[in-house]
Design an enzyme around this catalytic site. Structure first.
Site, PDB file in Angstrom:
ATOM      1  CG  HIS A  34      -1.833  -1.124   1.369  1.00  0.00           C
ATOM      2  ND1 HIS A  34      -1.746  -2.055   2.380  1.00  0.00           N
ATOM      3  CD2 HIS A  34      -2.882  -1.512   0.602  1.00  0.00           C
ATOM      4  CE1 HIS A  34      -2.707  -2.951   2.236  1.00  0.00           C
ATOM      5  NE2 HIS A  34      -3.402  -2.649   1.167  1.00  0.00           N
ATOM      6  CE  LYS A 150      -2.500  -8.640  -3.059  1.00  0.00           C
ATOM      7  NZ  LYS A 150      -3.433  -9.335  -2.188  1.00  0.00           N
TER       8      LYS A 150
HETATM    9  N1  LIG Z   1       1.834  -6.594  -2.475  1.00  0.00           N
HETATM   10  C1  LIG Z   1       1.203  -5.620  -3.096  1.00  0.00           C
HETATM   11  N2  LIG Z   1       1.830  -4.914  -4.065  1.00  0.00           N
HETATM   12  C2  LIG Z   1       1.177  -3.916  -4.730  1.00  0.00           C
HETATM   13  N3  LIG Z   1      -0.093  -3.555  -4.480  1.00  0.00           N
HETATM   14  C3  LIG Z   1      -0.759  -4.227  -3.530  1.00  0.00           C
HETATM   15  C4  LIG Z   1      -0.151  -5.288  -2.783  1.00  0.00           C
HETATM   16  N4  LIG Z   1      -1.057  -5.763  -1.907  1.00  0.00           N
HETATM   17  C5  LIG Z   1      -2.180  -5.040  -2.093  1.00  0.00           C
HETATM   18  N5  LIG Z   1      -2.016  -4.126  -3.065  1.00  0.00           N
HETATM   19  C6  LIG Z   1      -3.013  -3.204  -3.590  1.00  0.00           C
HETATM   20  O1  LIG Z   1      -3.475  -2.347  -2.572  1.00  0.00           O
HETATM   21  C7  LIG Z   1      -4.830  -2.009  -2.827  1.00  0.00           C
HETATM   22  C8  LIG Z   1      -5.628  -2.297  -1.596  1.00  0.00           C
HETATM   23  O2  LIG Z   1      -5.633  -3.695  -1.379  1.00  0.00           O
HETATM   24  P1  LIG Z   1      -6.114  -4.384  -0.062  1.00  0.00           P
HETATM   25  O3  LIG Z   1      -6.364  -3.354   0.973  1.00  0.00           O
HETATM   26  O4  LIG Z   1      -7.160  -5.378  -0.355  1.00  0.00           O
HETATM   27  O5  LIG Z   1      -4.779  -5.102   0.406  1.00  0.00           O
HETATM   28  P2  LIG Z   1      -4.361  -6.578   0.278  1.00  0.00           P
HETATM   29  O6  LIG Z   1      -3.050  -6.713   0.923  1.00  0.00           O
HETATM   30  O7  LIG Z   1      -4.549  -7.009  -1.132  1.00  0.00           O
HETATM   31  O8  LIG Z   1      -5.392  -7.268   1.194  1.00  0.00           O
HETATM   32  P3  LIG Z   1      -5.958  -8.717   1.110  1.00  0.00           P
HETATM   33  O9  LIG Z   1      -5.038  -9.513   1.932  1.00  0.00           O
HETATM   34  O10 LIG Z   1      -7.268  -8.456   1.677  1.00  0.00           O
HETATM   35  O11 LIG Z   1      -6.054  -9.150  -0.319  1.00  0.00           O
HETATM   36  C9  LIG Z   1      -5.272  -2.829  -4.018  1.00  0.00           C
HETATM   37  O12 LIG Z   1      -5.189  -2.038  -5.192  1.00  0.00           O
HETATM   38  C10 LIG Z   1      -4.251  -3.941  -4.038  1.00  0.00           C
HETATM   39  O13 LIG Z   1      -4.076  -4.512  -5.322  1.00  0.00           O
HETATM   40  N1  BAL Z   2      -7.544  -7.222  -2.214  1.00  0.00           N
HETATM   41  C1  BAL Z   2      -8.815  -7.750  -2.707  1.00  0.00           C
HETATM   42  C2  BAL Z   2      -9.920  -7.531  -1.774  1.00  0.00           C
HETATM   43  C3  BAL Z   2     -10.551  -8.779  -1.289  1.00  0.00           C
HETATM   44  O1  BAL Z   2      -9.904  -9.839  -1.253  1.00  0.00           O
HETATM   45  O2  BAL Z   2     -11.722  -8.742  -0.916  1.00  0.00           O
END
Ligand SMILES: Nc1ncnc2c1ncn2[C@@H]1O[C@H](COP(=O)(O)OP(=O)(O)OP(=O)(O)O)[C@@H](O)[C@H]1O
Ligand code: BAL
Ligand SMILES: CC(C)(CO)[C@@H](O)C(=O)[O-]
Length: 336
Positions: A34, A150
């Site tokens: 993030h 991702k």
């Molecule tokens: N490792 C990563 N590298 C780049 N972007 C990321 C990464 N993890 C999450 N994001 C991006 O951050 C944004 C918010 O994602 P989110 O808050 O769902 O986090 P997440 O780590 O993907 O959570 P989850 O574990 O729920 O999938 C999305 O656009 C997601 O693609």
């Molecule tokens: N990062 C995608 C959100 C979800 O798993 O619901």
């Protein structure tokens, strides 16, 4: 400077806009992935612009039995990470603020692309994602919005929605940020015990195995294209050179198995091994897809060329994780 915390749409709308606005949407529990999105947003907004981060765990995109209740909520820590990465404001509304009348009756339909891979495993998930993304885009009114690679299928669907429904907002994808050992950063990684994390490494390891297989194939493809030229040169030089070039051509032809099927097979081998670990990895899907619509190219003929995404989803214990890598088939050879 600590970002301004905005809790309501009214507070958000009362905010005086400063230049170009870049928005990063999250479900909180922020990590370095993030932070990378926020830093990129900072760059895109420029010194006179502003970065708004949204933090909202959207009930609409969780299926029954999924982890809506246990999803980590860590707003204080999120504010700190957002601040360090350069956010100006954090919009963290309550569920009632986003859905004042309860669940919305009118929603965005993700269409066929939303029913494949993630959509097949999580029915209705992408309708819920796109509905909240549309709402958050209307609420925050950005010039540019950033999303992580991702969640490749989500990113593709958001691009598609913005194009199909004329949102007039620039969408920027940001490459996946990984731990040193390859594991893709994800808020859900914090559910993993140490042994589960070891097993979870198989997701990225499988993708890397597929990528290595792909790289070897591409090098062979390029070599195979080069051989006729080598052959012509050799012919002009000497009979000895000619026979060497012919042998080379034969070796390349023998060694160039492959295509999409071989890439999938290399990745699957790693996942099969991980299925025998303790705790085991339970594979949901492994697929090679066309990034424009997420249809599978895994079963197409070996001569596939173009962009692809190698995507994987699996469960370790009670945690479901996803990961993917973009691959390009055929351009190395075509460039020669
Ligand atoms: N490792 C990563 N590298 C780049 N972007 C990321 C990464 N993890 C999450 N994001 C991006 O951050 C944004 C918010 O994602 P989110 O808050 O769902 O986090 P997440 O780590 O993907 O959570 P989850 O574990 O729920 O999938 C999305 O656009 C997601 O693609
Ligand atoms: N990062 C995608 C959100 C979800 O798993 O619901
Ligand atoms: C885009 C998003 C913030 C919508 O809730 C979410 O799906 C996420 O964090 O990837």
């Amino acid at each position: 400077m600590t970002p301004t915390l905005l809790r309501t749409a009214a507070e958000l709308h009362a905010r005086v806009r400063a230049g170009r606005r870049a928005v990063v949407m999250t479900m909180g529990a922020l990590h370095e992935g993030h932070a990378t999105l926020i830093r990129t947003a900072r760059r895109l907004a420029g010194p006179d612009g502003e970065v708004v981060v949204t933090v909202f765990v959207n009930p609409l995109q969780f299926g029954r039995g999924e982890d809506l209740d246990r999803y980590p909520r860590t707003l204080d820590a999120d504010l700190k990470i957002a601040e360090e990465a350069g956010a100006d404001a954090v919009f963290a509304p309550a569920v009632d603020e986003v859905y004042p009348g309860g669940e919305p009756q009118v929603r965005i339909s993700a269409g066929p692309m939303g029913e494949r891979l993630e959509g097949a495993s999580r029915p209705g998930h992408f309708d819920g994602v796109l509905t909240v993304v549309a709402k958050l885009l209307h609420l925050t009114r950005p010039d540019v919005a950033l999303y992580g690679q991702k969640d490749a299928q989500q990113l593709a669907l958001i691009r598609r929605m913005v194009r199909d429904l004329n949102f007039g907002i620039e969408i920027v994808g940001v490459p996946t940020v990984r731990e040193d050992d390859g594991l893709a950063l994800s808020s859900r990684n914090r559910y993993l015990s140490a042994p589960e994390r070891r097993t979870a490494l198989a997701l990225s390891a499988a993708l890397f195995a597929g990528r290595d297989r792909h790289a070897a194939q591409e090098a062979l493809r390029a070599r195979a294209r080069e051989v006729p030229a080598t052959h012509a040169r050799a012919e002009a030089l000497s009979a000895l050179g000619e026979s060497r070039a012919a042998a080379d051509a034969h070796a390349v032809a023998q060694a160039a198995p492959g295509g999409a099927g071989a890439v999938l097979a290399a990745a699957r081998l790693v996942l099969d091994e991980a299925a025998r670990l303790d705790p085991p990895l339970e594979l949901d899907y492994l697929a090679l897809v066309d990034p424009s619509d997420f249809t599978e190219i895994g079963d197409r003929e070996d001569g596939f060329t173009g962009e692809a995404v190698l995507a994987v989803a699996a469960r370790v214990g009670t945690t479901r994780l996803i990961d993917n890598l973009p691959l390009t088939f055929g351009t190395l050879g075509a460039a020669l």
